[in-house]
Each structure stands twice: as C-alpha cells, then as structure tokens.
Design an enzyme around this catalytic site. Structure first.
Site, mmCIF file in Angstrom:
data_model
loop_
_atom_site.group_PDB
_atom_site.id
_atom_site.type_symbol
_atom_site.label_atom_id
_atom_site.label_comp_id
_atom_site.label_asym_id
_atom_site.label_seq_id
_atom_site.Cartn_x
_atom_site.Cartn_y
_atom_site.Cartn_z
ATOM 1 N N GLY A 32 7.008 17.592 -85.700
ATOM 2 C CA GLY A 32 6.778 16.511 -84.498
ATOM 3 C C GLY A 32 5.939 15.634 -85.413
ATOM 4 C CB ALA A 33 6.694 12.532 -87.203
ATOM 5 N N GLY A 34 4.961 12.887 -83.644
ATOM 6 C CA GLY A 34 4.666 11.730 -82.639
ATOM 7 C C GLY A 34 3.054 11.883 -82.791
ATOM 8 C CB ALA A 35 0.423 11.077 -80.358
ATOM 9 C CG ASP A 51 9.907 13.438 -84.563
ATOM 10 O OD1 ASP A 51 8.649 13.724 -84.305
ATOM 11 O OD2 ASP A 51 10.886 12.994 -84.138
ATOM 12 N NE ARG A 85 -3.234 21.325 -71.598
ATOM 13 C CZ ARG A 85 -4.336 21.139 -70.917
ATOM 14 N NH1 ARG A 85 -4.381 21.601 -69.685
ATOM 15 N NH2 ARG A 85 -5.510 20.598 -71.292
ATOM 16 C CB SER A 133 4.902 22.488 -78.276
ATOM 17 O OG SER A 133 5.296 21.953 -79.704
ATOM 18 C CG ASN A 134 0.385 21.926 -73.917
ATOM 19 O OD1 ASN A 134 -0.337 23.026 -74.030
ATOM 20 N ND2 ASN A 134 -0.225 20.795 -73.956
ATOM 21 C CG ASP A 161 -9.155 23.911 -74.226
ATOM 22 O OD1 ASP A 161 -8.890 22.725 -74.283
ATOM 23 O OD2 ASP A 161 -8.472 24.877 -74.166
ATOM 24 N NE ARG A 219 -10.027 17.520 -74.770
ATOM 25 C CZ ARG A 219 -8.661 17.822 -74.705
ATOM 26 N NH1 ARG A 219 -8.230 18.630 -73.858
ATOM 27 N NH2 ARG A 219 -7.820 17.036 -75.291
ATOM 28 C CG HIS A 258 -4.727 24.593 -73.851
ATOM 29 N ND1 HIS A 258 -5.771 24.028 -73.995
ATOM 30 C CD2 HIS A 258 -3.699 23.640 -74.127
ATOM 31 C CE1 HIS A 258 -5.579 22.715 -74.143
ATOM 32 N NE2 HIS A 258 -4.251 22.494 -74.426
HETATM 33 N N1 LIG Z 1 -2.242 22.593 -77.551
HETATM 34 C C1 LIG Z 1 -2.995 21.557 -77.212
HETATM 35 O O1 LIG Z 1 -4.219 21.684 -77.186
HETATM 36 C C2 LIG Z 1 -2.065 20.442 -77.296
HETATM 37 C C3 LIG Z 1 -0.882 20.177 -77.008
HETATM 38 N N2 LIG Z 1 -0.555 19.137 -76.918
HETATM 39 C C4 LIG Z 1 1.173 18.993 -76.871
HETATM 40 O O2 LIG Z 1 1.747 18.670 -78.049
HETATM 41 C C5 LIG Z 1 2.927 18.157 -77.682
HETATM 42 C C6 LIG Z 1 3.159 16.706 -78.610
HETATM 43 O O3 LIG Z 1 2.326 15.932 -77.985
HETATM 44 P P1 LIG Z 1 2.584 14.427 -78.687
HETATM 45 O O4 LIG Z 1 2.269 14.296 -80.065
HETATM 46 O O5 LIG Z 1 1.540 13.607 -77.918
HETATM 47 O O6 LIG Z 1 3.877 13.832 -78.163
HETATM 48 P P2 LIG Z 1 4.746 12.814 -78.899
HETATM 49 O O7 LIG Z 1 6.014 12.635 -77.766
HETATM 50 O O8 LIG Z 1 3.833 11.656 -79.217
HETATM 51 O O9 LIG Z 1 5.495 13.568 -80.012
HETATM 52 C C7 LIG Z 1 6.488 14.594 -79.928
HETATM 53 C C8 LIG Z 1 7.182 14.340 -80.899
HETATM 54 O O10 LIG Z 1 8.069 15.734 -81.182
HETATM 55 C C9 LIG Z 1 9.371 15.211 -81.606
HETATM 56 N N3 LIG Z 1 10.539 16.207 -81.299
HETATM 57 C C10 LIG Z 1 11.202 16.456 -80.005
HETATM 58 N N4 LIG Z 1 11.958 17.715 -80.300
HETATM 59 C C11 LIG Z 1 11.958 17.705 -81.461
HETATM 60 C C12 LIG Z 1 12.681 18.571 -82.389
HETATM 61 N N5 LIG Z 1 13.565 19.465 -81.837
HETATM 62 N N6 LIG Z 1 12.431 18.739 -83.495
HETATM 63 C C13 LIG Z 1 11.426 17.981 -83.986
HETATM 64 N N7 LIG Z 1 10.722 17.282 -83.602
HETATM 65 C C14 LIG Z 1 10.974 17.102 -82.310
HETATM 66 C C15 LIG Z 1 9.747 14.021 -80.690
HETATM 67 O O11 LIG Z 1 10.686 13.097 -81.551
HETATM 68 C C16 LIG Z 1 8.337 13.182 -80.912
HETATM 69 O O12 LIG Z 1 8.178 12.322 -82.083
HETATM 70 C C17 LIG Z 1 3.256 18.273 -76.387
HETATM 71 O O13 LIG Z 1 3.948 19.250 -75.770
HETATM 72 C C18 LIG Z 1 1.746 18.204 -75.792
HETATM 73 O O14 LIG Z 1 1.493 18.557 -74.436
HETATM 74 C C19 LIG Z 1 -1.002 18.029 -76.928
HETATM 75 C C20 LIG Z 1 -2.258 17.821 -77.299
HETATM 76 C C21 LIG Z 1 -3.015 19.158 -77.327
HETATM 77 O O1 LIG Z 2 -3.713 17.692 -71.683
HETATM 78 C C1 LIG Z 2 -2.536 17.705 -72.316
HETATM 79 O O2 LIG Z 2 -1.304 17.991 -71.904
HETATM 80 C C2 LIG Z 2 -2.289 17.996 -73.628
HETATM 81 C C3 LIG Z 2 -3.498 19.034 -74.186
HETATM 82 O O3 LIG Z 2 -2.957 20.242 -74.207
HETATM 83 C C4 LIG Z 2 -4.883 18.702 -74.449
HETATM 84 O O4 LIG Z 2 -5.347 17.574 -74.730
HETATM 85 O O5 LIG Z 2 -5.670 19.472 -74.107
#
Ligand SMILES: NC(=O)C1=CN([C@@H]2O[C@H](COP(=O)(O)OP(=O)(O)OC[C@H]3O[C@@H](n4cnc5c(N)ncnc54)[C@H](O)[C@@H]3O)[C@@H](O)[C@H]2O)C=CC1
Ligand SMILES: O=C([O-])CC(=O)C(=O)O
Length: 313
Positions: A7-10, A32, A88, A119-120, A148, A151, A175
C-alpha cells in the site's frame, strides 16, 4: 534487513519514508496495486535521500511480489481509508479481501516475515491475517495502541503543558472510536500519577479526545490521518528489527491473557526480533477489566462478520 510496505498510499508511503530516513533496514520495497504509484513514490524518496544523507535501497513495485522476496518485516496498509462520518468498522467488506490476498501473496516469497497489520478495521484484519495464514501468533501484530497511546500522550501533554517525552501513557483494547481504553489510572508524568496534576473532568476529556482522535483528524482532513500512523508503523518496525524489546501496546492473539481468548486485541507487548515476545500484565482493576471485556465483545462481533464474507475463513 529488508522491509516491504504494502500500500503506497498516505500511510504506507509515510511509513516507508520514516523507515528509510532512519535507516531501520538496508532495503525497503513499496508495493501497490495501482500502476506506477509505488515506483514514483520510491523514486521520490530516493531523491530525498541524497539530500538527507541516508543510504537505503528503496524500490517500488506494481503488484510484483517477487520484488518483496526475503522480507524480514512486512507492513500491510493496503485498503480503503474511512471518510468523515464513517467508522473504521464500515471498511471490513472491502478491506478483508485485500488483506487476505496480500498476506497470501507475501507469504509465497517471504515465508519467515513478521507482519505488522495497519489496514482497518485493524483488530479484525489482524485476526484475519493470523487465521487465514496459519502463521505462529508471535509473527502477526496489529498497529493500534502505538498510535492511540501517542495521541493520549499528545492530549495529556497539552493539558499538562509538559513534554510528551516525560509521560508514560497507554491505550489498550480495540482500535475503534468506542472500543479503545486510555488507561488514565496508570498514566504518569515523570513517574507520578497524572491525577496528581489534573482534575477528573480534564482527565475524562483527555480520554474522550484520545478515543475519537482518528475521527477528529478524518473530519478535519477529509480522509484519515497518515503522519502519526506512518511514524507508529516505523516505531514498531524499529523495535522488531533492532530487537529493542520495547513495550508497545499492540494487537495480538490472546489465549487467556486479560481474560480473553481467540481474539486479537490491544495489550502491552514486548516487540523484538521474534515479533511479539511477551504480553505484559497491567493487572487491570474491575472497571478497566469490564471496559476491556466490552471492547472484546465489540471486536468479536466484527470478527464474526468475516464468516459472512466468503473469504474461506
Ligand atoms: N491501524 C491504524 O492505526 C491505522 C489504519 N489506517 C488504515 O490504513 C489503510 C490505508 O490508509 P491510507 O494509506 O490513508 O489509504 P490510501 O487510500 O491513501 O492508500 C491505500 C493504498 O492501498 C492500495 N491498495 C488497495 N488494494 C491493494 C492491493 N490489493 N494490493 C496492494 N495495494 C492495494 C491503494 O491503491 C492505495 O494506494 C486504511 O484501511 C486505513 O483505515 C490508517 C491510519 C491508522
Ligand atoms: O481514523 C482512521 O480511520 C484511521 C485510523 O485508524 C487512525 O488514524 O487511528
């Protein structure tokens, strides 16, 4: 040492960037499914490296898992983030299939990897990755408590007007906006309980702000957060790869610890070269244990949804 971030997103890109900047591994692969994004971001980070005096082999991969072969740690961030107003938990339908598929693909090329699941909904995704892979429990670790607790410390430090570095504060449980448990009773400033500095009302507000920390950022930004989540991922990877054995609250399989079984939930664990190596018993009081049990009930309900998704688990 080699780390793959899926996952090369945010969040994934921020986590990979933190790992590279701090030279936690000699090689970082960003993968990604979206054409070009991982190669582009890896190249951008590599160019930044020349300005930051850091020397790590950074590469991107559009869904080519051969490039991830031999990874020591794999961080999974692939999947949808929530939008303002969502929980989530609403992401389960789409993210479960993604996390299961990615885990299978990674294991074909890195059978000995330690998994950090971001991932959530993270508690259920961790349970899914563990159950569907059959991996030893110590090699599947969910990221929740590290973020958490960061925070929690942030809101405490603002209320106390002190450095967060002088605080000890831990969040356990799920979470989720309503399932996480900031352990106010055990939070200390310089070893002294924070209740000696803050009144009960302020402490309650700090705990409430912590619980909705992710939701607050999501409504401000329009999508969920990434700087602290990416940094929290690197923080866990550091303790694993450098065998620091730091106590970091993380989501792991419970088999009777904290009164729960057959569930992955956030508890303080020692993170080292073997993954999670020990669960630390905080000896919760009755009120905290009741909150923990309630949190477990909610997460178990989400885990039960997995069997309706035709994932074969
Ligand atoms: N556990 C935690 O504390 C946190 C969890 N998250 C979760 O992390 C996940 C990612 O968040 P962001 O990076 O902001 O989302 P994003 O949308 O910026 O990046 C997600 C990336 O996953 C890629 N992707 C989708 N399916 C894929 C696959 N089968 N194989 C490879 N790559 C794939 C997408 O193309 C996208 O680039 C979300 O589910 C979010 O809820 C986010 C922040 C904190
Ligand atoms: O809030 C969300 O959906 C992403 C996450 O898990 C966090 O930032 O704690």
């Amino acid at each position: 040492m080699k780390v793959t971030v899926v996952g090369a997103g945010a969040v994934g890109a921020t986590c990979a960037d933190n790992i590279a900047r701090r030279e936690l591994a000699h090689e970082v692969v960003l993968l990604d499914i979206k054409e070009g994004i991982s190669e582009g971001k890896a190249l951008d980070m590599l160019q930044a490296s020349t300005l930051l005096d850091c020397d790590v082999k950074l590469t991107g991969s559009t869904n080519d898992y051969e490039k991830t072969a031999g990874s020591d740690v794999v961080v999974i961030t692939s999947g949808l983030p929530r939008k303002p107003g969502m929980t989530r938990e609403e992401l389960i339908g789409i993210n479960a299939g993604i996390v299961k598929g990615v885990t299978e693909n990674i294991l074909k090329h890195s059978p000995d990897a330690i998994f950090v699941i971001i991932s959530n909904p993270m508690d259920t995704m961790t349970y899914l990755a563990l159950k569907s892979s059959g991996l030893p429990k110590n090699r599947v670790i969910g990221l929740g408590g590290a973020l958490d607790s960061a925070r929690f410390k942030t809101y405490l430090s603002l209320a106390l007007n002190c450095s967060p570095n002088d605080l000890q504060a831990t969040v356990v449980g799920g979470h989720g906006d309503t399932t996480m448990i900031p352990l106010t009773r055990l939070a200390t400033k310089g070893g002294v309980p924070v209740s000696q500095f803050l009144d009960e009302e302020t402490l309650k507000k700090v705990a409430a702000d912590t619980m909705v920390g992710g939701a607050t950022l999501t409504s401000l930004i329009g999508t969920s957060a990434w700087y602290a989540p990416g940094a929290a991922g690197a923080y866990m990877v550091e303790s694993i790869l450098r065998d620091q054995k730091r106590i970091i609250p993380s989501c792991v399989l419970l088999e009777g610890e904290y009164g729960q079984s057959d569930i992955c939930l956030g508890v303080p664990v020692v993170l080292g070269r073997n993954g999670w190596e020990e669960i630390i018993d905080y000896k919760l009081n009755d009120e905290e244990q009741a909150a923990f049990n309630k949190s477990a009930d909610a997460v178990r309900n989400m885990n039960n949804v997995l069997s309706t998704l035709e994932l074969g688990v």
